[in-house]
Design a protein around this motif. Structure first.
Motif, PDB file in Angstrom:
ATOM      1  N   ALA A   1      11.635   2.822  -0.266  1.00 58.07           N
ATOM      2  CA  ALA A   1      12.526   4.481  -0.065  1.00 58.07           C
ATOM      3  C   ALA A   1      12.537   4.865  -1.021  1.00 58.07           C
ATOM      4  CB  ALA A   1      13.441   3.955   0.511  1.00 58.07           C
ATOM      5  N   VAL A   2      13.415   3.955  -2.144  1.00 54.43           N
ATOM      6  CA  VAL A   2      13.360   4.698  -3.003  1.00 54.43           C
ATOM      7  C   VAL A   2      12.548   5.035  -4.094  1.00 54.43           C
ATOM      8  CG1 VAL A   2      14.199   3.358  -5.121  1.00 54.43           C
ATOM      9  CG2 VAL A   2      15.372   2.903  -3.247  1.00 54.43           C
ATOM     10  N   VAL A   3      10.810   4.820  -4.590  1.00 54.30           N
ATOM     11  CA  VAL A   3       9.848   5.260  -4.758  1.00 54.30           C
ATOM     12  C   VAL A   3       9.305   6.758  -4.195  1.00 54.30           C
ATOM     13  CG1 VAL A   3       8.207   4.891  -6.028  1.00 54.30           C
ATOM     14  CG2 VAL A   3       9.203   2.866  -5.913  1.00 54.30           C
ATOM     15  N   ALA A   4       9.326   6.591  -2.577  1.00 51.25           N
ATOM     16  CA  ALA A   4       9.198   8.333  -2.174  1.00 51.25           C
ATOM     17  C   ALA A   4      10.594   8.633  -2.866  1.00 51.25           C
ATOM     18  CB  ALA A   4       9.058   7.859  -1.360  1.00 51.25           C
ATOM     19  N   GLY A   5      11.438   8.488  -2.114  1.00 55.74           N
ATOM     20  CA  GLY A   5      12.606   9.798  -2.440  1.00 55.74           C
ATOM     21  C   GLY A   5      13.093   9.479  -3.753  1.00 55.74           C
TER      22      GLY A   5
ATOM     23  N   ILE B   1       1.188  -1.411  -0.052  1.00 51.64           N
ATOM     24  CA  ILE B   1      -0.081  -0.118   0.272  1.00 51.64           C
ATOM     25  C   ILE B   1       1.045   1.429  -0.827  1.00 51.64           C
ATOM     26  CG2 ILE B   1      -1.512   1.159   1.571  1.00 51.64           C
ATOM     27  CD1 ILE B   1      -3.308  -0.878  -0.160  1.00 51.64           C
ATOM     28  N   LEU B   2       2.446   1.490   0.536  1.00 52.86           N
ATOM     29  CA  LEU B   2       3.128   2.633   0.880  1.00 52.86           C
ATOM     30  C   LEU B   2       3.330   2.894  -0.303  1.00 52.86           C
ATOM     31  CD1 LEU B   2       4.067   2.054   4.086  1.00 52.86           C
ATOM     32  CD2 LEU B   2       2.596   3.764   3.999  1.00 52.86           C
ATOM     33  N   PHE B   3       4.049   1.566  -1.309  1.00 50.77           N
ATOM     34  CA  PHE B   3       4.406   1.281  -2.312  1.00 50.77           C
ATOM     35  C   PHE B   3       3.384   1.651  -3.603  1.00 50.77           C
ATOM     36  CE2 PHE B   3       5.537  -0.525  -6.600  1.00 50.77           C
ATOM     37  CZ  PHE B   3       7.189  -0.195  -6.815  1.00 50.77           C
TER      38      PHE B   3
ATOM     39  N   VAL C   1       6.437   7.863   3.820  1.00 51.20           N
ATOM     40  CA  VAL C   1       6.717   6.783   3.299  1.00 51.20           C
ATOM     41  C   VAL C   1       8.449   6.021   3.455  1.00 51.20           C
ATOM     42  CG1 VAL C   1       6.341   5.786   0.955  1.00 51.20           C
ATOM     43  CG2 VAL C   1       5.002   6.527   1.954  1.00 51.20           C
ATOM     44  N   SER C   2       9.331   7.283   3.112  1.00 51.97           N
ATOM     45  CA  SER C   2      10.870   7.190   2.561  1.00 51.97           C
ATOM     46  C   SER C   2      10.607   6.310   3.934  1.00 51.97           C
ATOM     47  CB  SER C   2      11.188   8.159   2.428  1.00 51.97           C
ATOM     48  OG  SER C   2      12.596   7.750   1.875  1.00 51.97           O
ATOM     49  N   ILE C   3      10.625   7.456   5.223  1.00 48.93           N
ATOM     50  CA  ILE C   3      11.167   6.787   6.177  1.00 48.93           C
ATOM     51  C   ILE C   3      10.882   4.923   7.324  1.00 48.93           C
ATOM     52  CG2 ILE C   3      11.265   7.370   8.765  1.00 48.93           C
ATOM     53  CD1 ILE C   3      11.072   9.793   8.220  1.00 48.93           C
ATOM     54  N   MET C   4       9.842   5.056   6.333  1.00 48.30           N
ATOM     55  CA  MET C   4       8.957   3.161   6.975  1.00 48.30           C
ATOM     56  C   MET C   4       9.912   2.326   6.103  1.00 48.30           C
ATOM     57  SD  MET C   4       6.751   3.631   9.205  1.00 48.30           S
ATOM     58  CE  MET C   4       6.976   2.042   9.516  1.00 48.30           C
ATOM     59  N   GLY C   5      10.056   2.821   4.822  1.00 52.78           N
ATOM     60  CA  GLY C   5      10.620   2.012   3.945  1.00 52.78           C
ATOM     61  C   GLY C   5      12.166   1.326   4.914  1.00 52.78           C
ATOM     62  N   LEU C   6      12.661   2.211   5.043  1.00 57.02           N
ATOM     63  CA  LEU C   6      13.922   2.905   5.411  1.00 57.02           C
ATOM     64  C   LEU C   6      14.266   1.835   6.421  1.00 57.02           C
ATOM     65  CD1 LEU C   6      15.328   6.368   4.583  1.00 57.02           C
ATOM     66  CD2 LEU C   6      16.317   4.143   3.445  1.00 57.02           C
ATOM     67  N   ILE C   7      12.943   1.873   7.837  1.00 61.30           N
ATOM     68  CA  ILE C   7      13.045   0.664   8.749  1.00 61.30           C
ATOM     69  C   ILE C   7      13.342  -0.192   8.596  1.00 61.30           C
ATOM     70  CG2 ILE C   7      11.861   1.154  11.249  1.00 61.30           C
ATOM     71  CD1 ILE C   7      11.122   4.263  10.831  1.00 61.30           C
TER      72      ILE C   7
END
Length: 352
Positions: A223-227, A168-170, A337-343
């Motif tokens: 994280a990459v797509v959000a970043g 969902i976040l992606f 979203v990026s922070i969650m992906g990195l975590i």
């Protein structure tokens, strides 16, 4: 039947009040000793069979078929996790054209796992097919219509996306970074095509990538797509949502749009391996299973397009009426979203 070994051990031991099975089985599991794991199941075969047969049943015309175990349990592996392989033979009172299969394996009430899905592939009564069983739909009939069978996999695909917060976040990251409706639709479709390819290859046993590799990459992709969108905001500011060049081609994408589409496709290939790992299907090639898996993917795509249809118009209106607010909104979403992906990436790399 393929059942997760440690879950089978604790569930069967608890249901049968068989503490020796629990001690021997968990010790073998913690030691990673497959021979000892098989020995534990063999030494307590009656408790294991009783647990499984009480919760997985076959019947004909309302009469229960009697299961017997053929040979000893063996140990296999999925995604680095040991699985118990049991061969059971059900003897029915009479030969009929229809059988009912019911599964209540590993229910929520046991307190060990939640939302168990049992995938059944069958060839019986001159019919073949596959079915997805869970607490809401615990049984199926081999005489069920094709659309009923496919409907189950459609709902399973839809539910899998809705309950998969990482996917969902992606998707939200894709929506936030899309400048035009055609971009997000093409990105979502590209993602679906990509994950369909690897999902089918992995689910049919033609490609196998360990979950310890797949899951961190999925987290990193979020994280990459959000970043990517945040980088665009940093580089171009209020013009981050502008097309860099005049629209060309049938799809009306500029160079940045095509690059982004390629990146999404590559990440979609990895997400497909994650979908296959979640279902845990690993069968020999079968057209019936193939169609079921394709319907599963259709369920995923319909939910994706529904979310896009609900969210993107709101974002579009906000960008038109208040461009700065729209930029801040998408930026805030992308940061979260990026922070969650990195975590998740760090957690999955470290195994925590």
């Amino acid at each position: 039947m393929e059942l997760e070994y440690d879950l089978l051990v604790v569930s069967a031991a608890d249901a049968g009040d068989d503490d020796p099975l629990f001690r021997a089985g968990t010790a073998a599991f913690e030691a990673g000793d497959t021979a000892a794991q098989a020995a534990a199941l063999k030494g307590h075969a009656s408790a294991v069979l009783r647990y499984v047969s009480d919760r997985f049943a076959v019947s004909s015309r309302g009469a229960a078929c009697l299961p017997t175990q053929v040979g000893d349990a063996t140990i296999g592996e999925r995604e680095g996790v040991p699985y118990a392989n049991l061969l059971l033979d059900w003897t029915c009172p009479e030969r009929v054209d229809e059988h009912v299969v019911r599964s209540g394996l590993f229910p929520d009430g046991e307190g060990y796992v939640k939302g168990t899905k049992t995938i059944v592939t069958y060839e019986i009564d001159g019919r073949s097919g596959s079915a997805a069983l869970d607490a809401a739909n615990p049984s199926f009939s081999t005489a069920q219509a094709w659309y009923e069978r496919f409907g189950e996999f459609f709902l399973l695909g839809a539910e899998h996306l809705l309950t998969g917060i990482d996917h969902i976040l992606f998707l939200l990251a894709l929506i936030a970074g899309s400048r035009r409706l055609r971009e997000i639709v093409l990105a979502a479709t590209s993602f679906t095509l990509a994950h369909s390819v690897t999902f089918l290859l992995a689910a049919l046993g033609l490609v196998e990538v360990p979950g310890v590799i797949v899951e961190p990459i999925i987290a990193l992709s979020i994280a990459v797509v959000a970043g990517w969108h945040l980088w665009g905001i940093w580089r171009r500011g209020e013009h981050a949502t502008d097309l860099e060049t005049a629209e060309r081609g049938h799809f009306g994408l500029d160079r940045a749009g095509w690059i982004r589409l390629g990146v999404v496709f590559c990440f979609g290939l990895v997400h497909g391996l994650g979908f296959a790992g979640a279902l845990g299907i690993d069968e020999a090639w079968s057209w019936t299973l193939l169609w079921s898996l394709l319907v599963f993917n259709v369920g995923i795509e319909v939910v994706q397009l529904t979310i896009i249809a609900l969210v993107f118009p709101l974002l579009f209106v906000l960008r038109r009426r208040a461009p700065k607010a729209g930029l801040w909104a998408t930026g805030a979403v992308s940061v979260g979203v990026s922070i969650m992906g990195l975590i998740w990436f760090v957690q999955r790399i470290s195994g925590s």
